[in-house]
Each structure stands twice: as structure tokens, then as C-alpha cells.
Scaffold this motif. Structure first.
Motif, PDB file in Angstrom:
ATOM      1  N   ASP A  61       0.958  -1.263   0.078  1.00 45.91           N
ATOM      2  CA  ASP A  61       0.030   0.033  -0.149  1.00 45.91           C
ATOM      3  C   ASP A  61       0.791   1.293   0.086  1.00 45.91           C
ATOM      4  O   ASP A  61       0.544   2.201  -0.620  1.00 45.91           O
ATOM      5  CB  ASP A  61      -1.130  -0.298   1.397  1.00 45.91           C
ATOM      6  CG  ASP A  61      -2.095  -1.037   1.092  1.00 45.91           C
ATOM      7  OD1 ASP A  61      -2.578  -1.347   0.040  1.00 45.91           O
ATOM      8  OD2 ASP A  61      -2.619  -1.267   2.091  1.00 45.91           O
ATOM      9  N   ARG A  92      -3.721  -6.555  -5.167  1.00 50.36           N
ATOM     10  CA  ARG A  92      -3.987  -5.252  -5.073  1.00 50.36           C
ATOM     11  C   ARG A  92      -3.945  -4.438  -6.282  1.00 50.36           C
ATOM     12  O   ARG A  92      -4.597  -3.646  -6.795  1.00 50.36           O
ATOM     13  CB  ARG A  92      -2.663  -4.639  -4.252  1.00 50.36           C
ATOM     14  CG  ARG A  92      -2.841  -3.233  -3.957  1.00 50.36           C
ATOM     15  CD  ARG A  92      -1.552  -2.838  -2.977  1.00 50.36           C
ATOM     16  NE  ARG A  92      -1.766  -1.205  -2.895  1.00 50.36           N
ATOM     17  CZ  ARG A  92      -1.252  -0.283  -3.656  1.00 50.36           C
ATOM     18  NH1 ARG A  92      -0.719  -0.730  -4.823  1.00 50.36           N
ATOM     19  NH2 ARG A  92      -1.291   0.655  -3.481  1.00 50.36           N
ATOM     20  N   ASN A 109      -6.954  -5.154  -8.638  1.00 49.98           N
ATOM     21  CA  ASN A 109      -8.039  -4.284  -7.997  1.00 49.98           C
ATOM     22  C   ASN A 109      -8.026  -2.876  -8.246  1.00 49.98           C
ATOM     23  O   ASN A 109      -9.128  -2.062  -8.466  1.00 49.98           O
ATOM     24  CB  ASN A 109      -8.283  -4.547  -6.467  1.00 49.98           C
ATOM     25  CG  ASN A 109      -9.119  -5.846  -5.961  1.00 49.98           C
ATOM     26  OD1 ASN A 109      -9.818  -6.252  -6.885  1.00 49.98           O
ATOM     27  ND2 ASN A 109      -8.260  -6.696  -5.371  1.00 49.98           N
ATOM     28  N   LEU A 110      -6.757  -2.318  -8.326  1.00 53.35           N
ATOM     29  CA  LEU A 110      -6.791  -0.922  -8.887  1.00 53.35           C
ATOM     30  C   LEU A 110      -6.905  -0.709 -10.247  1.00 53.35           C
ATOM     31  O   LEU A 110      -7.405   0.518 -10.720  1.00 53.35           O
ATOM     32  CB  LEU A 110      -5.184  -0.478  -8.355  1.00 53.35           C
ATOM     33  CG  LEU A 110      -4.925  -0.371  -6.882  1.00 53.35           C
ATOM     34  CD1 LEU A 110      -3.504  -0.094  -6.617  1.00 53.35           C
ATOM     35  CD2 LEU A 110      -5.831   0.803  -6.429  1.00 53.35           C
ATOM     36  N   VAL A 157     -12.673   3.289  -7.699  1.00 54.00           N
ATOM     37  CA  VAL A 157     -11.754   2.979  -6.874  1.00 54.00           C
ATOM     38  C   VAL A 157     -11.152   4.137  -5.922  1.00 54.00           C
ATOM     39  O   VAL A 157     -10.905   3.955  -4.861  1.00 54.00           O
ATOM     40  CB  VAL A 157     -10.697   2.486  -7.596  1.00 54.00           C
ATOM     41  CG1 VAL A 157      -9.597   2.290  -7.024  1.00 54.00           C
ATOM     42  CG2 VAL A 157     -11.148   1.130  -8.462  1.00 54.00           C
ATOM     43  N   LEU A 189      -7.719   6.863  -2.417  1.00 57.24           N
ATOM     44  CA  LEU A 189      -8.703   5.511  -2.722  1.00 57.24           C
ATOM     45  C   LEU A 189      -9.789   5.416  -1.688  1.00 57.24           C
ATOM     46  O   LEU A 189      -9.796   5.817  -0.621  1.00 57.24           O
ATOM     47  CB  LEU A 189      -7.696   4.596  -2.596  1.00 57.24           C
ATOM     48  CG  LEU A 189      -6.464   4.400  -3.311  1.00 57.24           C
ATOM     49  CD1 LEU A 189      -5.533   3.098  -2.993  1.00 57.24           C
ATOM     50  CD2 LEU A 189      -7.023   3.941  -4.872  1.00 57.24           C
ATOM     51  N   SER A 247     -12.285  -6.482  -1.610  1.00 57.86           N
ATOM     52  CA  SER A 247     -12.225  -5.322  -2.445  1.00 57.86           C
ATOM     53  C   SER A 247     -13.777  -4.827  -2.347  1.00 57.86           C
ATOM     54  O   SER A 247     -13.946  -3.548  -2.307  1.00 57.86           O
ATOM     55  CB  SER A 247     -11.905  -5.401  -3.746  1.00 57.86           C
ATOM     56  OG  SER A 247     -12.510  -6.226  -4.641  1.00 57.86           O
ATOM     57  N   MET A 302     -10.781  -0.140  -1.253  1.00 57.59           N
ATOM     58  CA  MET A 302      -9.362  -0.063  -1.562  1.00 57.59           C
ATOM     59  C   MET A 302      -8.328   0.600  -0.812  1.00 57.59           C
ATOM     60  O   MET A 302      -7.205   0.806  -1.175  1.00 57.59           O
ATOM     61  CB  MET A 302      -9.162   0.406  -3.200  1.00 57.59           C
ATOM     62  CG  MET A 302      -9.585  -0.649  -4.163  1.00 57.59           C
ATOM     63  SD  MET A 302      -8.756  -2.442  -3.882  1.00 57.59           S
ATOM     64  CE  MET A 302      -7.140  -2.135  -4.250  1.00 57.59           C
ATOM     65  N   TYR A 324      -6.592  -1.843   1.120  1.00 52.68           N
ATOM     66  CA  TYR A 324      -6.959  -3.312   0.717  1.00 52.68           C
ATOM     67  C   TYR A 324      -5.794  -4.184   1.265  1.00 52.68           C
ATOM     68  O   TYR A 324      -5.782  -5.177   1.405  1.00 52.68           O
ATOM     69  CB  TYR A 324      -6.967  -3.242  -0.642  1.00 52.68           C
ATOM     70  CG  TYR A 324      -7.058  -4.510  -1.369  1.00 52.68           C
ATOM     71  CD1 TYR A 324      -8.239  -5.180  -1.650  1.00 52.68           C
ATOM     72  CD2 TYR A 324      -5.903  -5.337  -2.062  1.00 52.68           C
ATOM     73  CE1 TYR A 324      -8.247  -6.369  -1.935  1.00 52.68           C
ATOM     74  CE2 TYR A 324      -5.849  -6.289  -2.521  1.00 52.68           C
ATOM     75  CZ  TYR A 324      -7.082  -7.091  -2.410  1.00 52.68           C
ATOM     76  OH  TYR A 324      -7.204  -8.459  -3.175  1.00 52.68           O
TER      77      TYR A 324
END
Length: 396
Positions: free
Chosen positions: A57, A110, A113-114, A186, A193, A320, A325, A328
Motif C-alpha cells: 500500500d 492489489r 483491483n486498482l 476505486v 482511494l 475489495s 481499496m 486493501y
């Protein structure tokens, strides 16, 4: 996908089923003692998963994943040189768990999902096909090296995958999206985020529902995967056929990833996950005893694999959708803990029952109950929160 395939999640779990018998024969260690090694690896990795997720992150996925791929490859190769000493064996497994956790879906998912939202389930399914790819390839490589040489060289051969395949591809082709490249759902209106903080997540009931479900499924499945070759041989099948069953398990994981990922994008995910996670109850029933015909064994392997594919998809997708996020990596890391720890402890549990009773029947009955609880509890999750650029999550 290639990063996942060459990382510390699938390679150890697809190597040990092939070499556990030869290690038992060569070193004289019991199946339970050998299984403790992978329990140490999984437990340490799982404990470190939240910290690794937090690091991803903070600094991004790429540096974390690349460093871990290199460390995992070097540590896994050390197993070829382990002396006739259980503590040394366990020490190398501990090192694999410590340095390898960043090469698992904790980091890779991660970034996926972004990049994706509307087709996130499918995107995660394709990402996690890496475990299926490893399930097809790793047992075949391991079996070929074992037949030509010995179990030590199996570890050397497979250590080359993260170093010479996964690492170069990650360096040249992988990156996180820039802020302007992220889907609207997102990021918040301020550009940050969207989602819940780790503290908010840990105090909510949904996190603990997922935690318990993952724990039950992992405890039921992990040992079945590790000991699958031994279970198959107890039904009178040859070692090469037993290795082929692992490929069928991988096929089940492959199809589970894609089919379940597609369905997650179109329907409420728990309603899809529950019946899929109940399929292994049938598989466990078919594996009980010592006289099951080969075609039925292959069916059981496929059902187990299909559910395993759904479970990994479920962790990343539901994390998610229910938590957003913002944190996340940290949240996924905490949800990876029961997956890593109990998958590893499951191998020890299966090995202990095998050593004490001479077969796996009792532990397969326990697994049937665990699969039932782990699947049904997901119905308590409720509707998804709605993450938008303007609101941080209404519509609970």
C-alpha cells in the motif's frame, strides 16, 4: 498471472505432494514431521502478510513482489542442500515463508483491483489462474526430475521459475495504474482511494464472517492437496497416475477461477460461492476407503480443485467489494492469515491422521463438516457497500 504462478503460493504446495514420499523414504521422517515444514512456512508467511500488504500500500506492488520473487527462488533452492536434520529442514521452510509472502496474491491482487472494477471478478480470476498454471506444470516438472534424478534436484529445478521467469517479466511489464488511470469507483472525489480503514474493517462483522469461512475451508482443503498423491496411491493407482490427478486438481482450479470470477461480476458473490464450496463434501466422500475406481478419483480431484479456485477468488474479490481499496493490502493480508496458517496446519493434521490410523478416512470426514460450515456462513455477509467518487460507502 505469471508472478502468481512462479511465487511462493502455488509452488511449495504443488511440489511437496510429489516429493513427500521420497523424502519419507530417504530421510526416515514421518509424514507428519515432513508436513510440519510446510506448516511453518505457511504460518510465518501468513503472520507477515498484513505487514507485506501494508508495505505494498505504501510503496507499490512492484518492488515488494520483485524482491520477494528473488528471495523465494533462492530460499527454495536451498532445500536441495538440506542435511539429514529436521531442524535444518524446518529452518529453510521458515525462510521460504518469511521472504516469499510478497510473491503471493497478497501483493499481485492489489494492483489488479486498482486497474479493474466492472470486470474485477474476471480479472482476478485470470490473475489467480497462475496457481492453476503452476498446478499443471510444477507436478510434471517435479515428477520428471524425480524420475531422472532425486528429490533434492526437484527443488533446484523449480527454484529457477521465480528467478528466471517471474522476476524478468515483473521488471519489464508490470506496474500499478497512475491515479488518472484508476476506475472512478476505486478513488474518492479527492483522489484518494475509497474504502474503509483497517480499524473500521476489523470492528465490523463482515470481516470476521470472511475470516471464519476462510479458516474452515483452508483447514479442510490444504492437507487434502498436499496428501493427494498419497491418498490416490492408497486406492491402488500408480505414482504417475497419482501425479496426473494433481493435474486434474489444477484443471478444476483453472475452471473455478474463470467460471466463478465471471459469475461474481454478475451476481451476488456469496450466493455463487456457497454451492461451489459445498462441492468438496462430495469429493471427500468419494476419497474415503481404498477401492475407489480411477475415474471417480479424477472427479473428486476436479471438485476439490474447482472449490479451491473459488476460495482464492473469493478472498480477493470480497475484500475489495466489502472493504474498498483504501487499506486493501492490509485487509487482504489479515484475511490471508487464516488461509496461510490453516492451509499449512491442515497438512500436518492430515499427516498425523495418516500416521496414527494408516489412512485418511477420519480426517476426510472432519473436512466434510468444515466445508459445510465454511460455505454456509457466507450467506450472512449481506449486500455490498457502494463505493463512489462522492460517497465513501453508503448502502450497507
Amino acid at each position: 498471472m505469471t508472478g502468481v504462478a512462479t511465487g511462493a503460493s502455488p509452488i511449495p504446495f504443488n511440489t511437496l505432494p510429489i516429493v513427500i514420499g521420497p523424502i519419507n523414504y530417504a530421510m526416515g521422517w514421518s509424514f507428519q514431521e515432513i508436513s510440519i515444514g510446510i506448516a511453518i512456512y505457511g504460518t510465518l508467511g501468513a503472520i507477515l502478510a498484513p505487514a507485506v500488504g501494508a508495505l505494498a500500500d505504501r510503496v507499490g506492488t512492484k518492488p515488494v513482489a520483485m524482491a520477494s520473487l528473488l528471495g523465494f527462488g533462492l530460499a527454495f533452492g536451498l532445500m536441495a542442500f538440506v542435511p539429514d536434520n529436521l531442524m535444518a529442514f524446518y529452518g529453510i521452510w521458515a525462510l521460504i515463508g518469511i521472504v516469499g509472502i510478497g510473491s503471493t496474491p497478497v501483493s499481485w491482487s492489489r494492483t489488479i483491483n486498482l486497474w479493474f472494477y466492472e470486470n474485477r471478478g474476471l480479472a482476478l480470476g485470470i490473475l489467480l489462474l497462475g496457481t492453476s498454471l503452476a498446478g499443471f506444470v510444477v507436478p510434471q516438472i517435479a515428477n520428471a526430475v524425480l524420475e531422472a534424478s532425486n528429490w533434492r534436484n526437484v527443488f533446484l529445478a523449480l527454484a529457477a521459475l521465480p528467478i528466471f521467469v517471474g522476476l524478468p517479466l515483473a521488471y519489464f511489464l508490470f506496474r500499478d495504474p497512475l491515479p488518472e488511470e484508476r476506475p472512478l469507483q476505486v478513488a474518492s472525489s479527492s483522489g484518494e482511494l475509497s474504502g474503509k480503514t483497517l480499524r473500521e474493517t476489523l470492528t465490523g462483522h463482515r470481516f470476521w464472517i470472511l475470516f471464519i469461512s476462510i479458516m474452515c475451508i483452508a483447514l479442510a482443503y490444504g492437507g487434502a492437496h498436499i496428501h493427494m498423491v498419497q491418498m490416490v496411491q492408497m486406492h491402488g493407482l500408480a505414482p504417475t497416475t497419482a501425479a496426473s490427478v494433481m493435474s486434474v486438481v489444477a484443471l478444476g482450479i483453472f475452471s473455478g477461477r474463470i467460471i466463478v470470477g465471471l459469475l461474481f461480476d454478475r451476481f451476488w458473490a456469496p450466493a455463487i460461492a456457497v454451492p461451489v464450496l459445498l462441492l468438496p463434501i462430495v469429493a471427500c466422500y468419494l476419497l474415503i476407503g481404498t477401492s475407489t475406481p480411477a475415474p471417480v478419483i479424477f472427479v473428486a480431484g476436479y471438485l476439490l480443485g474447482f472449490a479451491a479456485g473459488a476460495e482464492s477468488d473469493m478472498i480477493a474479490y470480497l475484500s475489495s467489494r466489502y472493504f474498498g481499496m483504501k487499506s486493501y493490502g492490509r485487509i487482504y493480508g489479515f484475511l490471508y492469515m487464516p488461509f496461510g496458517i490453516f492451509s499449512s496446519l491442515s497438512a500436518t493434521m492430515y499427516g498425523a491422521v495418516r500416521d496414527q490410523t494408516g489412512n485418511y478416512d477420519l480426517v476426510l470426514v472432519w473436512a466434510m463438516a468444515l466445508f459445510f460450515v465454511g460455505g454456509m456462513i457466507l450467506l450472512l455477509l449481506g449486500r455490498y457497500p457502494v463505493w463512489t467518487p462522492k460517497t465513501e460507502g453508503a448502502a450497507q
